[in-house]
Write an enzyme that holds these catalytic residues in place. Structure first.
Site, short mmCIF file in Angstrom:
data_model
loop_
_atom_site.label_atom_id
_atom_site.label_comp_id
_atom_site.label_asym_id
_atom_site.label_seq_id
_atom_site.Cartn_x
_atom_site.Cartn_y
_atom_site.Cartn_z
N CYS A 2 -0.40 12.77 -69.07
CA CYS A 2 0.77 13.34 -69.72
C CYS A 2 0.28 14.14 -70.91
CB CYS A 2 1.74 12.25 -70.16
SG CYS A 2 3.20 12.88 -71.04
N GLU A 102 3.53 19.28 -65.87
CA GLU A 102 2.25 19.19 -65.19
C GLU A 102 1.87 20.58 -64.69
OE1 GLU A 102 0.37 16.77 -65.35
OE2 GLU A 102 1.60 14.97 -65.61
#
Length: 237
Positions: A2, A102
Site C-alpha cells: 500500500c 495500485e
C-alpha cells in the site's frame, strides 16, 4: 503493498463510523502519500484521530529517515522483524481510508488504478505505530500515554505508522501481489486491544466481492497533486 490511498469522506461520516473525534480542521485527501502526516486511531486513544507520519521510525533508529523504507509491514513476519515486533505487540492503530491506489505495467508504462468499495464507504487498514526521539530529547513521564501528543510541537519527536499488508484478494491480485489488511468493523477493537494471537487471526485478505478497481489519471503519480479529479475513472490506455 500500500503506497497511496484516499481519505475524502466527510468529517461527520468518519467520526460516526469510527466513534472518534477529529481535533481541529481537516482537509479531504485524494492522494495520501508516505512521509505525510495523516490521521490514525491509536490503541492508547481510541476516541481520537491523531496525526502521525506515514513511514514507521523504530525507536532505536539513528534518525527519522529510517521511516522512508518502512511504510508497510508484512503480516507474515511482523512479529519477527525488529522494526515492527514491539509495535505489533503494544502499539497498533487503525488507518482510515476510502480507497487505495495500485500501479500496473501496461504498454511500456505504469497505469494507476484506484481500488475501493463500490459505495466508496470508509474502512480501516490495520496499522502499527511508533514514537521516535532524537538522542538529546529527554524522555517524559507522559510518553506513550493516551490523548494529546506533543510530537507535532517538538521537532525531535516523531510519531509514525506503517500499514500492514497481506496476500491480495481476487480484485487486487490482477494489480499487485500484496494488499493492505482491511478490517471488518467488528474486528477493529480486537486489532486495537486484543492479544497478538487474536490480532494474528485478522491478518487475511478482505474478500474481493465488494470491491471495485478502475484506472485513474497518472496525475496521481505525483504526491503534489491532491484534488477530486484524481479519483475520476478514465479509459485505460
Amino acid at each position: 503493498m500500500c503506497g497511496r490511498y484516499t481519505l475524502f469522506s466527510p468529517t461527520e461520516e468518519l467520526e460516526a463510523r469510527f466513534d472518534a473525534e477529529f481535533r481541529g480542521a481537516r482537509t479531504p485527501r485524494y492522494n495520501c502519500a508516505p512521509g505525510q502526516s495523516l490521521p490514525v486511531i491509536r490503541n492508547d486513544a481510541p476516541d481520537t484521530f491523531q496525526q502521525l507520519k506515514w513511514g514507521l521510525v523504530p525507536s532505536w533508529a539513528d534518525d527519522e529517515r529510517a521511516g522512508n523504507d518502512r511504510i508497510n509491514a508484512r503480516a507474515e513476519t511482523i512479529d519477527e522483524k525488529s522494526s515492527f515486533a514491539e509495535a505489533y505487540e503494544r502499539r497498533r492503530c487503525l488507518v482510515p481510508a476510502d480507497g487505495f491506489y495500485e500501479w500496473v505495467q501496461q504498454n511500456g508504462g505504469k497505469q494507476p488504478y484506484r481500488v475501493a468499495f463500490a459505495d466508496d464507504r470508509p474502512f480501516a487498514m490495520a496499522g502499527i505505530w511508533e514514537r521516535w526521539e532524537s538522542e538529546h530529547t529527554q524522555t517524559g513521564l507522559g510518553d506513550f500515554g493516551g490523548g494529546d501528543s506533543d510530537a507535532d510541537a517538538n521537532p525531535d519527536v516523531v510519531e509514525s505508522f506503517a500499514v500492514v499488508t497481506t496476500d491480495p484478494n481476487d480484485v487486487v491480485a490482477d494489480l499487485h501481489h500484496r494488499m493492505a489488511v482491511v478490517l471488518d468493523p467488528e474486528e477493529e477493537s480486537t486489532w486495537l486491544q486484543g492479544s497478538t494471537e487474536e490480532a494474528a487471526r485478522l491478518l487475511d485478505p478482505y474478500p474481493g466481492e465488494a470491491w471495485d478497481a478502475y484506472p485513474v489519471s497518472t496525475r496521481v503519480n505525483s504526491p503534489g497533486n491532491d484534488d477530486p479529479s484524481l479519483i475520476d475513472p478514465i479509459e485505460a490506455e
